[in-house]
Design an enzyme around this catalytic site. Structure first.
Site, PDB file in Angstrom:
ATOM      1  N   THR A  81      -2.231  -7.559  -0.253  1.00 34.20           N
ATOM      2  CA  THR A  81      -3.567  -8.045  -0.247  1.00 34.20           C
ATOM      3  C   THR A  81      -4.374  -8.128  -1.492  1.00 34.20           C
ATOM      4  O   THR A  81      -4.263  -7.316  -2.389  1.00 34.20           O
ATOM      5  CB  THR A  81      -4.368  -7.269   0.781  1.00 34.20           C
ATOM      6  OG1 THR A  81      -4.246  -7.977   1.939  1.00 34.20           O
ATOM      7  CG2 THR A  81      -5.720  -6.952   0.485  1.00 34.20           C
ATOM      8  N   LYS A 126      -7.027 -11.058   7.040  1.00 33.77           N
ATOM      9  CA  LYS A 126      -7.481  -9.750   6.595  1.00 33.77           C
ATOM     10  C   LYS A 126      -8.997  -9.650   6.458  1.00 33.77           C
ATOM     11  O   LYS A 126      -9.506  -8.634   6.025  1.00 33.77           O
ATOM     12  CB  LYS A 126      -6.823  -9.422   5.263  1.00 33.77           C
ATOM     13  CG  LYS A 126      -5.302  -9.440   5.348  1.00 33.77           C
ATOM     14  CD  LYS A 126      -4.703  -9.312   3.989  1.00 33.77           C
ATOM     15  CE  LYS A 126      -3.218  -9.596   4.021  1.00 33.77           C
ATOM     16  NZ  LYS A 126      -2.673  -9.646   2.670  1.00 33.77           N
ATOM     17  N   GLY A 181     -13.284  -7.036   5.001  1.00 33.33           N
ATOM     18  CA  GLY A 181     -11.891  -7.250   4.642  1.00 33.33           C
ATOM     19  C   GLY A 181     -11.237  -5.916   4.356  1.00 33.33           C
ATOM     20  O   GLY A 181     -11.918  -4.937   4.041  1.00 33.33           O
ATOM     21  N   SER A 190      -4.252  -4.936  -4.262  1.00 29.89           N
ATOM     22  CA  SER A 190      -3.360  -4.954  -5.416  1.00 29.89           C
ATOM     23  C   SER A 190      -3.701  -6.067  -6.388  1.00 29.89           C
ATOM     24  O   SER A 190      -3.534  -5.911  -7.590  1.00 29.89           O
ATOM     25  CB  SER A 190      -1.905  -5.046  -4.966  1.00 29.89           C
ATOM     26  OG  SER A 190      -1.727  -6.095  -4.057  1.00 29.89           O
TER      27      SER A 190
END
Length: 178
Positions: free
Chosen positions: A7, A39, A51, A130
């Site tokens: 994500t 998400k 999110g 990430s």
């Protein structure tokens, strides 16, 4: 055991518009497990966007808890986030959840963590996950140096993050608060 990685979630505000974008990739170790995960979710009568980054099951648990807090506090995002963070930090089971939340309403953007943090960034953009640092940097530059609107900034910044981060793809969903 392979670590789940997933994500990039990005929130952008510009010219009175508020949007949140998320990519669709979910990875297990070095394998892409899903390309089109959703998400980002609207909550509390579509007045809040949330999110997540991290373990999906943990995030869904936190979504439910945040939604309950929003109902309890009549949509007051800051109060709901603080109460969720207190529970998250002090509850033995919740403390084990591995996720971050990014939440926004018309007035606030908050990053909520399991360490009890509720952070309201100073700027009009915020990101987690990430690929969050890449999306954040790209969005800051686009807000400052382009005439793009909030949704287009989010989309372009997410594309830039996807071109750099292995755990982010170009299956981008942008959701706007109305």
């Amino acid at each position: 055991m392979a670590k789940w990685r997933s994500t990039t979630i990005l929130a952008v505000r510009k010219a009175g518009r508020s949007v949140m974008a998320g990519d669709g990739q979910v990875s297990l170790g070095q394998t892409i497990m899903k390309h089109k995960a959703t998400k980002v979710r609207p909550m509390y009568q579509d007045k809040v966007l949330v999110g997540f980054s991290g373990a999906a099951a943990d995030a869904f648990n936190l979504f439910e808890r945040l939604e309950g807090k929003l109902e309890s506090y009549n949509g007051n995002l800051v109060r709901a986030a603080v109460e969720l963070a207190k529970d998250w930090r002090t509850d033995k089971i919740l403390r084990r959840l591995e996720a971050l939340l990014l939440a926004m309403d018309k007035e606030h953007t908050l990053i909520i963590s399991g360490t009890g943090d509720v952070i309201e960034p100073d700027e009009e953009v915020a990101a987690i996950g990430s690929g969050g640092p890449y999306a954040l940097a790209a969005a800051k530059a686009l807000v400052a140096h382009s005439s793009l609107d909030a949704a287009d900034i989010a989309r372009e910044a997410m594309k830039i993050a996807a071109s750099i981060c292995l755990y982010t793809n170009e299956e981008i969903l942008v959701t706007e608060l109305k």
